[in-house]
Design an enzyme around this catalytic site. Structure first.
Site, PDB file in Angstrom:
ATOM      1  N   ASP A  24       1.041  -1.125  -0.084  1.00 32.39           N
ATOM      2  CA  ASP A  24       0.002   0.188   0.015  1.00 32.39           C
ATOM      3  C   ASP A  24       1.010   1.364  -0.166  1.00 32.39           C
ATOM      4  O   ASP A  24       2.146   1.043   0.386  1.00 32.39           O
ATOM      5  CB  ASP A  24      -0.721  -0.052   1.136  1.00 32.39           C
ATOM      6  CG  ASP A  24      -1.634   1.109   1.300  1.00 32.39           C
ATOM      7  OD1 ASP A  24      -2.158   1.674   0.500  1.00 32.39           O
ATOM      8  OD2 ASP A  24      -1.538   1.760   2.595  1.00 32.39           O
ATOM      9  N   ASP A  26      -0.214   5.098   0.520  1.00 31.68           N
ATOM     10  CA  ASP A  26      -0.371   6.259   1.502  1.00 31.68           C
ATOM     11  C   ASP A  26      -0.435   5.471   3.013  1.00 31.68           C
ATOM     12  O   ASP A  26      -1.289   4.741   3.239  1.00 31.68           O
ATOM     13  CB  ASP A  26      -1.742   6.723   1.460  1.00 31.68           C
ATOM     14  CG  ASP A  26      -1.953   7.592   0.204  1.00 31.68           C
ATOM     15  OD1 ASP A  26      -2.923   7.840  -0.398  1.00 31.68           O
ATOM     16  OD2 ASP A  26      -0.823   8.158  -0.188  1.00 31.68           O
ATOM     17  N   ASP A 245      -1.769   0.058   6.092  1.00 32.08           N
ATOM     18  CA  ASP A 245      -1.862   0.595   6.948  1.00 32.08           C
ATOM     19  C   ASP A 245      -3.291   0.759   7.720  1.00 32.08           C
ATOM     20  O   ASP A 245      -3.534   1.339   8.659  1.00 32.08           O
ATOM     21  CB  ASP A 245      -1.283   2.291   6.895  1.00 32.08           C
ATOM     22  CG  ASP A 245      -1.909   2.913   6.146  1.00 32.08           C
ATOM     23  OD1 ASP A 245      -2.469   4.178   6.383  1.00 32.08           O
ATOM     24  OD2 ASP A 245      -2.352   2.631   5.056  1.00 32.08           O
TER      25      ASP A 245
HETATM   26  O1  LIG Z   1      -8.782   7.880  -1.083  1.00 35.65           O
HETATM   27  C1  LIG Z   1      -8.339   8.051  -0.215  1.00 35.65           C
HETATM   28  O2  LIG Z   1      -8.798   8.511   1.190  1.00 35.65           O
HETATM   29  C2  LIG Z   1      -6.625   7.942  -0.195  1.00 35.65           C
HETATM   30  O3  LIG Z   1      -6.315   7.745  -1.569  1.00 35.65           O
HETATM   31  C3  LIG Z   1      -6.374   6.814   0.833  1.00 35.65           C
HETATM   32  O4  LIG Z   1      -5.335   7.108   1.572  1.00 35.65           O
HETATM   33  C4  LIG Z   1      -5.964   5.520  -0.055  1.00 35.65           C
HETATM   34  O5  LIG Z   1      -4.673   5.326  -0.224  1.00 35.65           O
HETATM   35  P1  LIG Z   1      -3.769   3.905  -0.054  1.00 35.65           P
HETATM   36  O6  LIG Z   1      -3.509   3.982   1.556  1.00 35.65           O
HETATM   37  O7  LIG Z   1      -4.647   2.966  -0.439  1.00 35.65           O
HETATM   38  O8  LIG Z   1      -2.358   4.112  -0.837  1.00 35.65           O
HETATM   39 MG   LIG Z   2      -2.553   3.331   3.066  1.00 34.67          MG
END
Ligand SMILES: O=C(O)[C@H](O)[C@H](O)COP(=O)(O)O
Ligand SMILES: [Mg+2]
EC number: 3.1.3.41
Length: 300
Positions: A24, A26, A245
């Protein structure tokens, strides 16, 4: 109970046990444009040891190609073929699963990432970053002309969301027969570089409330994202680990796909969420504070 990893032998054993590592982004690799300490070094260690690396993000603000640019700018080795985002998965879903006819369109609440992936898949769309939709002027229903060819509304993280976009999406979903309500993902919050912000789930929430209807969600934990990856990459689920996370997206996604799961505490999920009387029923296989902890295998 998850295995809380802390020692060099535990990290070494983990690395030996899995061949494919799905990351992942973020909250695991970065917060916004700020890399998490040790993330680059750990990716380099894994590549040196012949591991396959994939990036699997629900963040629909960027296409695979624009994510590649972000990786390049941050000095992280990555190829477009290793990057799977919910904008890409949504475009593939619309073109290959929904099989939207070529003369039909999608109304987009979202950013350039969704538009670029829809274009790449040959899917026509309106809305998105169109200046006519990115306005704070009051929405005038009397002067709005409904496009009868819109057969899907796709909603993702949109930092310029407004009443006009929500109102147009609402018109299509209530007045165009058979118009599908799709969202790239349903993350409630987004761990930016400076703290938590409303996530994609908070962008589509007004529509769900107004329509009294749940959309089809395409990103993690839905299987659609894994189907996209399996269509391109041949991996053994038994020898694959998902690092995330967020319990209700990343860890559920890994578990649904029969993958091992490693939770890091640098993003959304805190130690309180997985311990004590109020612990979540979603239990990862492994937990570590940060992906940077794995540097210890190389004595870093
Ligand atoms: O859409 C969201 O709220 C954000 O992009 C979220 O942080 C998802 O990102 P990921 O943790 O899957 O990279
Ligand atoms: Mg994430």
């Amino acid at each position: 109970m998850p295995a809380h990893l802390t020692t060099r032998p535990e990290y070494s054993l983990l690395i030996d046990r899995y061949d494919t590592w799905m990351f992942d982004c973020d909250g695991v690799l970065w917060h916004g444009d700020r890399l998490i300490e040790g993330a680059v070094e750990v990716l380099e260690i894994l590549r040196k040891r012949g591991k396959r690396i994939l990036f699997v993000t629900n963040n629909a603000s960027k296409s695979r190609k624009s994510y590649k640019t972000k990786f390049d700018v941050l000095g992280v080795q990555a190829s477009v073929e290793e990057i799977y985002g919910s904008a890409y998965a949504s475009a593939v879903y619309i073109s290959s699963v929904m099989k939207l006819p070529k003369d039909k369109k999608v109304y987009v609440i979202g950013m350039a990432g969704i538009e670029e992936e829809l274009r790449e898949e040959g899917v026509s769309f309106i809305g998105g970053t169109d200046p006519a939709d990115c306005t704070l002027e009051p929405f005038s229903l009397s002067s709005f002309s409904l496009d009868p060819d819109v057969q899907a509304v796709l909603c993702g993280l949109d930092l310029s969301v407004n009443y006009t976009k929500l109102s147009k999406a609402f018109q299509y979903l209530t007045r165009n027969p058979g118009c599908q309500f799709l969202v790239t993902n349903e993350d409630s919050t987004f761990p930016s570089a400076d703290g938590l912000l409303p996530g994609a789930g908070a962008i589509s929430a007004p529509l769900r409330y107004a329509l009294e209807k749940d959309p089809i969600s395409i990103g993690k934990p839905a299987k659609t994202m894994l189907d996209c990856i399996q269509a391109k990459v041949n991996f053994d689920p038994e020898r694959t680990i998902m690092i995330g996370d967020r319990l209700n997206t990343d860890i559920l996604f890994g578990q649904a796909g029969g993958l091992a799961t490693l939770l890091v505490l640098t993003g959304i999920t805190s130690k309180q969420d997985i311990t004590g009387p109020n612990a979540s029923p979603i239990v990862p296989d492994y937990v570590t504070q940060s992906i940077g902890d794995l540097r210890v295998v190389d004595g870093q």
